[in-house]
Design a protein around this motif. Structure first.
Motif, PDB file in Angstrom:
ATOM      1  N   ALA A  14       4.038   8.399   6.523  1.00 37.94           N
ATOM      2  CA  ALA A  14       2.814   9.183   6.363  1.00 37.94           C
ATOM      3  C   ALA A  14       2.224   9.040   4.963  1.00 37.94           C
ATOM      4  N   MET A  15       3.075   9.090   3.930  1.00 40.17           N
ATOM      5  CA  MET A  15       2.565   8.997   2.564  1.00 40.17           C
ATOM      6  C   MET A  15       2.013   7.601   2.280  1.00 40.17           C
ATOM      7  N   ALA A  16       2.689   6.579   2.781  1.00 39.95           N
ATOM      8  CA  ALA A  16       2.211   5.211   2.570  1.00 39.95           C
ATOM      9  C   ALA A  16       0.873   4.991   3.272  1.00 39.95           C
ATOM     10  N   ARG A  17       0.752   5.495   4.488  1.00 44.51           N
ATOM     11  CA  ARG A  17      -0.516   5.333   5.210  1.00 44.51           C
ATOM     12  C   ARG A  17      -1.645   6.060   4.494  1.00 44.51           C
ATOM     13  N   ALA A  18      -1.356   7.244   3.974  1.00 45.64           N
ATOM     14  CA  ALA A  18      -2.380   7.989   3.241  1.00 45.64           C
ATOM     15  C   ALA A  18      -2.780   7.263   1.963  1.00 45.64           C
ATOM     16  N   ALA A  19      -1.800   6.664   1.289  1.00 43.27           N
ATOM     17  CA  ALA A  19      -2.099   5.902   0.080  1.00 43.27           C
ATOM     18  C   ALA A  19      -2.992   4.710   0.405  1.00 43.27           C
ATOM     19  N   THR A  20      -2.665   4.016   1.484  1.00 39.23           N
ATOM     20  CA  THR A  20      -3.482   2.879   1.909  1.00 39.23           C
ATOM     21  C   THR A  20      -4.917   3.318   2.151  1.00 39.23           C
ATOM     22  N   ASP A  21      -5.096   4.385   2.890  1.00 33.81           N
ATOM     23  CA  ASP A  21      -6.441   4.866   3.220  1.00 33.81           C
ATOM     24  C   ASP A  21      -7.211   5.248   1.963  1.00 33.81           C
ATOM     25  N   GLN A  22      -6.528   5.939   1.055  1.00 33.05           N
ATOM     26  CA  GLN A  22      -7.214   6.402  -0.157  1.00 33.05           C
ATOM     27  C   GLN A  22      -7.625   5.238  -1.055  1.00 33.05           C
ATOM     28  N   ILE A  23      -6.720   4.296  -1.266  1.00 34.94           N
ATOM     29  CA  ILE A  23      -7.029   3.187  -2.168  1.00 34.94           C
ATOM     30  C   ILE A  23      -8.038   2.239  -1.532  1.00 34.94           C
ATOM     31  N   ARG A  24      -7.931   2.003  -0.244  1.00 33.27           N
ATOM     32  CA  ARG A  24      -8.898   1.136   0.428  1.00 33.27           C
ATOM     33  C   ARG A  24     -10.308   1.707   0.326  1.00 33.27           C
ATOM     34  N   SER A  25     -10.427   3.033   0.349  1.00 35.14           N
ATOM     35  CA  SER A  25     -11.759   3.657   0.341  1.00 35.14           C
ATOM     36  C   SER A  25     -12.319   3.864  -1.063  1.00 35.14           C
ATOM     37  N   THR A  26     -11.483   3.716  -2.089  1.00 26.87           N
ATOM     38  CA  THR A  26     -11.957   4.003  -3.452  1.00 26.87           C
ATOM     39  C   THR A  26     -11.933   2.799  -4.380  1.00 26.87           C
ATOM     40  N   GLU A  27     -11.254   1.715  -4.002  1.00 25.73           N
ATOM     41  CA  GLU A  27     -11.194   0.538  -4.854  1.00 25.73           C
ATOM     42  C   GLU A  27     -11.851  -0.653  -4.175  1.00 25.73           C
ATOM     43  N   SER A  28     -12.251  -1.622  -4.968  1.00 31.06           N
ATOM     44  CA  SER A  28     -12.835  -2.844  -4.423  1.00 31.06           C
ATOM     45  C   SER A  28     -11.789  -3.593  -3.611  1.00 31.06           C
ATOM     46  N   GLU A  29     -12.255  -4.465  -2.745  1.00 28.68           N
ATOM     47  CA  GLU A  29     -11.325  -5.271  -1.963  1.00 28.68           C
ATOM     48  C   GLU A  29     -10.460  -6.129  -2.871  1.00 28.68           C
ATOM     49  N   LEU A  30     -11.046  -6.620  -3.957  1.00 30.03           N
ATOM     50  CA  LEU A  30     -10.297  -7.435  -4.909  1.00 30.03           C
ATOM     51  C   LEU A  30      -9.096  -6.667  -5.447  1.00 30.03           C
ATOM     52  N   MET A  31      -9.321  -5.416  -5.854  1.00 32.55           N
ATOM     53  CA  MET A  31      -8.236  -4.631  -6.434  1.00 32.55           C
ATOM     54  C   MET A  31      -7.280  -4.097  -5.369  1.00 32.55           C
ATOM     55  N   PHE A  32      -7.794  -3.823  -4.193  1.00 30.76           N
ATOM     56  CA  PHE A  32      -6.937  -3.377  -3.096  1.00 30.76           C
ATOM     57  C   PHE A  32      -5.967  -4.486  -2.700  1.00 30.76           C
ATOM     58  N   HIS A  33      -6.476  -5.685  -2.541  1.00 27.68           N
ATOM     59  CA  HIS A  33      -5.603  -6.811  -2.195  1.00 27.68           C
ATOM     60  C   HIS A  33      -4.607  -7.109  -3.319  1.00 27.68           C
ATOM     61  N   HIS A  34      -5.053  -6.982  -4.558  1.00 23.75           N
ATOM     62  CA  HIS A  34      -4.143  -7.174  -5.686  1.00 23.75           C
ATOM     63  C   HIS A  34      -2.984  -6.185  -5.605  1.00 23.75           C
ATOM     64  N   ALA A  35      -3.269  -4.928  -5.292  1.00 22.75           N
ATOM     65  CA  ALA A  35      -2.222  -3.914  -5.196  1.00 22.75           C
ATOM     66  C   ALA A  35      -1.215  -4.266  -4.103  1.00 22.75           C
ATOM     67  N   LEU A  36      -1.707  -4.736  -2.968  1.00 18.08           N
ATOM     68  CA  LEU A  36      -0.813  -5.116  -1.870  1.00 18.08           C
ATOM     69  C   LEU A  36       0.055  -6.308  -2.252  1.00 18.08           C
TER      70      LEU A  36
END
Length: 213
Positions: A14-36
């Motif tokens: 649950a926490m990981a899914r929430a983190a994914t949703d939050q970061i995907r909606s607030t960061e650019s795709e470039l930075m989201f993919h970098h985090a992954l």
């Protein structure tokens, strides 16, 4: 269904899914993919070195490590790493994480750009930094197989011009608070980005202090 990339399961609690949703909606795709990618590289290092770590906490640390660069923090008096660590702390407390886990993730994010320190701390702290450093500057690049690197980049692409674009992202997140870069690698970013930026020099602050001798 759990997603597995380069032999690493993407946490789906649950926490990981929430983190994914939050970061995907607030960061650019470039930075989201970098985090992954940072999570995946960090996890692979942990597996290779037979370290004991919590994959979900590593995931949250990787997800939040650059949150401090967001526009909402640009007027902050803190280093961007501290703003990201604070955001992760608030997020984790909202999701009922143990305080020991909260503090460890806080330290992992706060220290992820500090050379020479994280690798001597807990596996989680070491792996957040190692994963980020691999994706940003290719640290330990040769320790990964071509197949591992290719599978990760295929899943979460490094966009065209990633190297220059990520430097720009760092610079834009810090250009309004240049004093926070003193004594850190972040000074290198502004030195390259802003022609008007002038680094503080530690020796200069010592010699120019109010002490008479």
């Amino acid at each position: 269904m759990k997603e597995t990339i380069a032999g690493v399961d993407i946490p789906d609690g649950a926490m990981a899914r929430a983190a994914t949703d939050q970061i995907r909606s607030t960061e650019s795709e470039l930075m989201f993919h970098h985090a992954l990618r940072a999570f995946l590289f960090g996890a692979l290092i942990g597996y290779r070195e037979k370290l004991t770590f919590d994959a979900e906490l590593l995931y949250v640390g990787a997800m939040f490590h650059n949150v401090g660069l967001n526009v909402k923090h640009q007027r902050s008096p803190h280093r961007f790493e501290v703003d990201g660590a604070n955001a992760a702390r608030e997020f984790m407390r909202q999701h009922g994480a143990a305080e020991s886990a909260v503090q460890e993730v806080w330290a992992a994010i706060a220290l992820h750009t500090t050379p020479g320190i994280p690798q001597h701390m807990s596996p989680l702290i070491a792996l957040v930094s190692a994963g980020v450093q691999m994706d940003i500057r290719g640290a330990r690049y040769g320790e990964f197989t071509v197949q591992q690197r290719d599978e990760i980049v295929q899943a979460y692409p490094r966009e065209a011009g990633f190297k220059k674009r990520v430097i720009e992202a760092y610079a834009r997140g810090m250009e309004h608070r240049p004093e926070t870069t003193f004594g850190t690698v972040n000074a290198d970013v502004l030195d390259r980005w802003d022609p008007n930026y002038r680094r503080l020099n530690f020796c200069g602050t010592v010699l120019g202090s109010d002490w008479p001798n």
